[in-house]
Design a protein around this motif. Structure first.
Motif, short mmCIF file in Angstrom:
data_model
loop_
_atom_site.label_atom_id
_atom_site.label_comp_id
_atom_site.label_asym_id
_atom_site.label_seq_id
_atom_site.Cartn_x
_atom_site.Cartn_y
_atom_site.Cartn_z
N GLU A 97 4.40 -4.73 -2.77
CA GLU A 97 3.95 -3.49 -3.42
C GLU A 97 4.00 -3.62 -4.94
O GLU A 97 3.07 -3.20 -5.63
N LYS A 98 5.07 -4.17 -5.46
CA LYS A 98 5.24 -4.28 -6.91
C LYS A 98 4.34 -5.35 -7.51
O LYS A 98 3.65 -5.13 -8.50
N ARG A 99 4.34 -6.54 -6.91
CA ARG A 99 3.61 -7.68 -7.47
C ARG A 99 2.10 -7.49 -7.40
O ARG A 99 1.37 -7.84 -8.32
N TYR A 100 1.59 -6.91 -6.30
CA TYR A 100 0.15 -6.82 -6.10
C TYR A 100 -0.39 -5.39 -6.12
O TYR A 100 -1.58 -5.19 -5.90
N ALA A 101 0.48 -4.42 -6.39
CA ALA A 101 0.07 -3.01 -6.41
C ALA A 101 -0.76 -2.68 -5.16
O ALA A 101 -1.84 -2.12 -5.24
N ILE A 102 -0.22 -3.08 -4.01
CA ILE A 102 -0.92 -2.91 -2.75
C ILE A 102 -0.06 -2.09 -1.80
O ILE A 102 1.17 -2.12 -1.88
#
Length: 148
Positions: A97-102
């Protein structure tokens, strides 16, 4: 007009030889965690394992899935129902969630009845921390039995 959701699935490496049948059936039928896509077209853009503890493939798999258009990554039901359940699932979810804003959804196919019965017997999911992790895949009794 239907919107298309492009998703990736990451499975537990213990099940690396899994053909993905339950996940793909659930995706097609919009069952289990895929019920959130009712009325939408869903396209699978990636399917791989975590590469074993502690999840060395999570970084690379997430990047590849996003490059292929994924807007959601599902951490497969096997990460929750395995014996023992994945101890890194929260870390995987937070990192992706944090690294890829997914968006990351825990679960794919409904929890099979035999796994629910055994984990209930063992008390695996008694702790409240597990309730939101298993909720998307609990389904009704008949659906669980159909995934045994």
């Amino acid at each position: 007009m239907n919107s298309k959701k492009k998703i990736g699935i990451i499975i537990c490496d213990r099940y690396r030889r899994c053909a993905g049948g339950k996940c793909l059936r659930a995706m097609r039928n919009k069952e289990g965690a895929f019920s959130i896509y009712a009325g939408l077209d869903v396209e699978l853009v990636g399917f791989t394992t975590c590469d074993g503890c502690p999840g060395g493939n999570i970084e690379y798999a997430g990047e590849e899935m996003v490059k292929n258009g994924a807007t959601v990554v599902h951490l497969a039901t096997g990460l929750v129902v395995g014996y023992p359940p994945c101890p890194h699932i929260d870390t995987f979810k937070a990192f992706l969630e944090k690294r890829y804003a997914i968006e990351v959804v825990v679960g794919t196919h409904p929890i099979p009845k035999k796994y629910l019965d055994m984990h209930t017997h063992l008390g695996t999911w008694k702790d409240a921390v597990w309730q939101p992790l298993i909720a998307p895949t609990l389904s009704d009794e008949l659906t669980r039995a159909n995934y045994d």
